[in-house]
Scaffold this active site. Structure first.
Site, PDB file in Angstrom:
ATOM      1  CE1 TYR A  92      -3.885  -2.161   0.506  1.00 39.71           C
ATOM      2  CE2 TYR A  92      -2.691  -3.103   2.353  1.00 39.71           C
ATOM      3  CZ  TYR A  92      -3.749  -3.152   1.461  1.00 39.71           C
ATOM      4  OH  TYR A  92      -4.657  -4.167   1.524  1.00 39.71           O
ATOM      5  CG  HIS A 139      -7.178   4.528   0.460  1.00 39.81           C
ATOM      6  ND1 HIS A 139      -8.062   5.580   0.392  1.00 39.81           N
ATOM      7  CD2 HIS A 139      -7.845   3.530   1.104  1.00 39.81           C
ATOM      8  CE1 HIS A 139      -9.205   5.237   0.959  1.00 39.81           C
ATOM      9  NE2 HIS A 139      -9.100   4.014   1.402  1.00 39.81           N
ATOM     10  CE1 TYR A 188      -3.633  -3.355   6.240  1.00 42.55           C
ATOM     11  CE2 TYR A 188      -4.047  -4.380   8.362  1.00 42.55           C
ATOM     12  CZ  TYR A 188      -3.319  -4.300   7.185  1.00 42.55           C
ATOM     13  OH  TYR A 188      -2.286  -5.155   6.966  1.00 42.55           O
ATOM     14  CG  ASN A 226     -12.317   0.346   5.567  1.00 43.84           C
ATOM     15  OD1 ASN A 226     -11.962   1.366   4.995  1.00 43.84           O
ATOM     16  ND2 ASN A 226     -12.769  -0.706   4.916  1.00 43.84           N
ATOM     17  CG  ASP A 269      -7.671   8.870   0.085  1.00 45.94           C
ATOM     18  OD1 ASP A 269      -7.642   8.587   1.300  1.00 45.94           O
ATOM     19  OD2 ASP A 269      -8.401   8.275  -0.730  1.00 45.94           O
ATOM     20  CG  ASN A 318     -15.534   2.779   3.879  1.00 46.14           C
ATOM     21  OD1 ASN A 318     -16.672   3.215   3.987  1.00 46.14           O
ATOM     22  ND2 ASN A 318     -15.196   1.886   2.960  1.00 46.14           N
TER      23      ASN A 318
END
Length: 186
Positions: free
Chosen positions: A15, A20, A64, A66, A91, A112
């Site tokens: 990632y 994101h 993470y 969410n 973002d 989220n």
């Protein structure tokens, strides 16, 4: 005066350079400029420093995206930082790549990470710095887009925009949100 500066993103090398993860990237650059190293802590990587008499605590949640609210809520309580002194760097698909916009509150707009922060901290009255990542994706491919890496042309521009975002963090802590928005919002 203490501030909690939160960069949103996902942990893991897959990632690292995704759209994101722009919150993580901005905080990594800020930490580098200040000669800091993030340390592993409860629910987040963290470091802190002083800037013109203000104490800035930087966190990158390890929950993470969410579940970012878990880390934000924990660190707000742990450090005794009021929500009005929390800044979330996130973002934003609704802004063209490289546009920066600071707001004192607002909706999660389908994000989220922001939804979870609002659920766990009790509302949307926290400052956010929206980092435009554009919306150049086919219908239904939003997740693939935000989890894809920045293309080379955008990667080349990132340092300039991230430095502006860092200037906005400093300004927020010393001049407040109204002056920062007037000076920096596009």
């Amino acid at each position: 005066m203490k501030y909690l500066i939160v960069g949103l993103g996902n942990i893991g090398p897959e990632y690292e350079l995704t759209r994101h993860n722009i919150g993580f990237l901005v905080l990594d650059r800020l930490a580098d400029k200040e000669g800091l190293r993030f340390e592993s802590g409860r629910l987040a990587f963290h470091c802190d420093f002083k800037h013109k008499g203000r104490h800035l605590h930087l966190i990158k949640p390890t929950t993470y995206m969410n579940l970012s609210g878990k880390a934000v809520n924990y660190w707000m309580k742990e450090l005794k930082i009021a929500k009005e002194n929390v800044l979330i760097i996130v973002d934003d698909l609704a802004l063209p790549f490289g546009k920066l916009r600071m707001r004192p509150k607002g909706s999660a707009a389908g994000h989220n990470g922001l939804k979870n922060i609002e659920e766990l901290t009790g509302g949307n009255n926290y400052t956010r710095l929206k980092f435009g990542v554009g919306d150049d994706f086919p219908r239904g491919k939003q997740v693939d887009y935000v989890l894809s890496n920045f293309p080379k042309d955008e990667l080349a521009e990132l340092p300039i925009v991230m430095d502006k975002a860092i200037s906005m963090v400093y300004s927020l802590s010393t001049q407040g949100i109204a002056r920062t928005m007037n000076q920096f919002n596009d």
